[in-house]
Scaffold this active site. Sequence first.
Site, PDB file in Angstrom:
ATOM      1  N   LYS A   1      32.356  11.102  -5.017  1.00 45.71           N
ATOM      2  CA  LYS A   1      32.858  11.657  -3.755  1.00 45.71           C
ATOM      3  C   LYS A   1      32.051  11.095  -2.587  1.00 45.71           C
ATOM      4  CE  LYS A   1      34.800  16.008  -5.350  1.00 45.71           C
ATOM      5  NZ  LYS A   1      34.606  17.477  -5.389  1.00 45.71           N
TER       6      LYS A   1
ATOM      7  N   THR B   1      42.726  15.655  -1.060  1.00 44.87           N
ATOM      8  CA  THR B   1      42.998  14.364  -1.698  1.00 44.87           C
ATOM      9  C   THR B   1      41.971  14.027  -2.784  1.00 44.87           C
ATOM     10  OG1 THR B   1      41.864  13.491   0.206  1.00 44.87           O
ATOM     11  CG2 THR B   1      44.237  13.149   0.136  1.00 44.87           C
TER      12      THR B   1
ATOM     13  N   GLU C   1      31.087  18.347   5.153  1.00 42.86           N
ATOM     14  CA  GLU C   1      31.115  17.417   4.009  1.00 42.86           C
ATOM     15  C   GLU C   1      31.286  18.140   2.682  1.00 42.86           C
ATOM     16  OE1 GLU C   1      31.112  14.698   2.449  1.00 42.86           O
ATOM     17  OE2 GLU C   1      30.931  13.201   3.997  1.00 42.86           O
ATOM     18  N   ASP C   2      32.041  17.547   1.764  1.00 41.73           N
ATOM     19  CA  ASP C   2      32.149  18.121   0.411  1.00 41.73           C
ATOM     20  C   ASP C   2      31.363  17.296  -0.611  1.00 41.73           C
ATOM     21  OD1 ASP C   2      33.933  15.894   0.515  1.00 41.73           O
ATOM     22  OD2 ASP C   2      34.910  16.653  -1.294  1.00 41.73           O
TER      23      ASP C   2
ATOM     24  N   ASP D   1      34.341  15.035   7.450  1.00 47.38           N
ATOM     25  CA  ASP D   1      34.745  14.149   6.373  1.00 47.38           C
ATOM     26  C   ASP D   1      36.232  14.459   6.118  1.00 47.38           C
ATOM     27  OD1 ASP D   1      34.613  12.521   3.967  1.00 47.38           O
ATOM     28  OD2 ASP D   1      34.621  14.409   2.865  1.00 47.38           O
ATOM     29  N   LEU D   2      36.941  13.584   5.469  1.00 45.75           N
ATOM     30  CA  LEU D   2      38.382  13.803   5.260  1.00 45.75           C
ATOM     31  C   LEU D   2      38.689  14.359   3.869  1.00 45.75           C
ATOM     32  CD1 LEU D   2      41.364  13.381   6.193  1.00 45.75           C
ATOM     33  CD2 LEU D   2      41.199  11.087   5.227  1.00 45.75           C
ATOM     34  N   ASP D   3      38.491  13.478   2.859  1.00 45.90           N
ATOM     35  CA  ASP D   3      38.880  13.829   1.483  1.00 45.90           C
ATOM     36  C   ASP D   3      38.069  15.017   0.984  1.00 45.90           C
ATOM     37  OD1 ASP D   3      40.738  11.613   0.983  1.00 45.90           O
ATOM     38  OD2 ASP D   3      38.980  10.335   1.114  1.00 45.90           O
TER      39      ASP D   3
ATOM     40  N   LYS E   1      28.138   5.975   2.467  1.00 42.80           N
ATOM     41  CA  LYS E   1      27.301   7.167   2.374  1.00 42.80           C
ATOM     42  C   LYS E   1      26.515   7.044   1.058  1.00 42.80           C
ATOM     43  CE  LYS E   1      31.010   9.861   4.567  1.00 42.80           C
ATOM     44  NZ  LYS E   1      32.090  10.829   4.396  1.00 42.80           N
TER      45      LYS E   1
ATOM     46  N   SER F   1      34.810   9.241   7.645  1.00 44.55           N
ATOM     47  CA  SER F   1      35.275   9.099   6.263  1.00 44.55           C
ATOM     48  C   SER F   1      35.069   7.675   5.768  1.00 44.55           C
ATOM     49  CB  SER F   1      36.768   9.434   6.194  1.00 44.55           C
ATOM     50  OG  SER F   1      37.305   9.039   4.947  1.00 44.55           O
ATOM     51  N   ALA F   2      34.766   7.547   4.488  1.00 42.83           N
ATOM     52  CA  ALA F   2      34.625   6.223   3.876  1.00 42.83           C
ATOM     53  C   ALA F   2      35.989   5.604   3.569  1.00 42.83           C
ATOM     54  CB  ALA F   2      33.831   6.346   2.587  1.00 42.83           C
TER      55      ALA F   2
HETATM   56  C1  G6P Z   1      36.233   9.094   0.419  1.00 39.46           C
HETATM   57  C2  G6P Z   1      36.343   9.733  -0.931  1.00 39.46           C
HETATM   58  C3  G6P Z   1      36.005   8.766  -2.029  1.00 39.46           C
HETATM   59  C4  G6P Z   1      36.781   7.475  -1.848  1.00 39.46           C
HETATM   60  C5  G6P Z   1      36.430   6.851  -0.514  1.00 39.46           C
HETATM   61  C6  G6P Z   1      37.164   5.548  -0.254  1.00 39.46           C
HETATM   62  O1  G6P Z   1      34.917   9.104   0.842  1.00 39.46           O
HETATM   63  O2  G6P Z   1      35.503  10.860  -1.025  1.00 39.46           O
HETATM   64  O3  G6P Z   1      36.300   9.372  -3.254  1.00 39.46           O
HETATM   65  O4  G6P Z   1      36.506   6.573  -2.881  1.00 39.46           O
HETATM   66  O5  G6P Z   1      36.760   7.773   0.498  1.00 39.46           O
HETATM   67  O6  G6P Z   1      38.516   5.821  -0.103  1.00 39.46           O
HETATM   68  P1  G6P Z   1      39.693   4.775  -0.092  1.00 39.46           P
HETATM   69  O7  G6P Z   1      40.879   5.626   0.317  1.00 39.46           O
HETATM   70  O8  G6P Z   1      39.356   3.742   0.933  1.00 39.46           O
HETATM   71  O9  G6P Z   1      39.786   4.201  -1.441  1.00 39.46           O
HETATM   72 MG    MG Z   2      34.872  14.087   0.904  1.00 41.46          MG
END
Ligand code: G6P
Ligand code: MG
Length: 217
Positions: A43, A15, A167-168, A7-9, A143, A112-113
């Site tokens: 998240k 972030t 994943e966090d 996962d990224l964020d 997710k 990542s979403a």
């Molecule tokens: C990640 C984060 C979420 C965020 C989503 C969409 O999964 O954990 O907090 O809302 O991405 O991100 P975006 O950058 O497309 O708004």
């Molecule tokens: Mg995350």
Amino acid sequence: MKACIFDLDGVLVDTAKYHFIAWKRLANELGVDFTEHDNEQLKGLSRDASLDYILVKASIIATTSEREVWKERKNNWYLDLVNQMPEDEVLPNCKELLAELKKHNIKIALGSASKNAKLILDRVNITQYFDAIIDGSKTSKSKPDPEVFLLGAKEIACQPEECIVFEDAISGLKAAKSGGFFAIGIGEEEVLTEADIVFPNLLTLNYEQLLKIFRGE
Ligand code: G6P
Ligand code: MG
């Protein structure tokens, strides 16, 4: 263990705190409080699903155009913050771990979403480590649906049971487990109860140790 899907964020880059600031600002503007607990629920969710959560909390029924305006407003605040983010905000040991996994021929994918994922990977200079990047522009289900990780595994030609997901988010761990992946939670053990194992961050992780964990040793 053939692959690691990250996962990224909140896992590779810090972030999550910027998402929090921007969603809180929007929620407050819509007249509703936004707490750390609310943020934990958001998240891993898509931008759309996150807005849904806030609108329900605020008891607002919005039109499509209002929704678009609010999502864009939140994203602009978020991007203002991210664009000021220095390259070293990549989380500690992230680059070292990615480089070590690469050295051992472990495939690396992003799950990542976020629709901002590519921009963020470039910003902290880690794009080159990824064999596949699945972001919010490639998925149709948020997710906890496992779609994002299944697409990642498919793109690197691996089966879910050959991959570790990092994943966090509660929703992300649910996604990983329901997709058949081994799941490492990054954060607090009390919160991330769906994970196979939890670490506070990437700091202590290395290839040999991941192998052992994966094999259940
Ligand atoms: C990640 C984060 C979420 C965020 C989503 C969409 O999964 O954990 O907090 O809302 O991405 O991100 P975006 O950058 O497309 O708004
Ligand atoms: Mg995350």
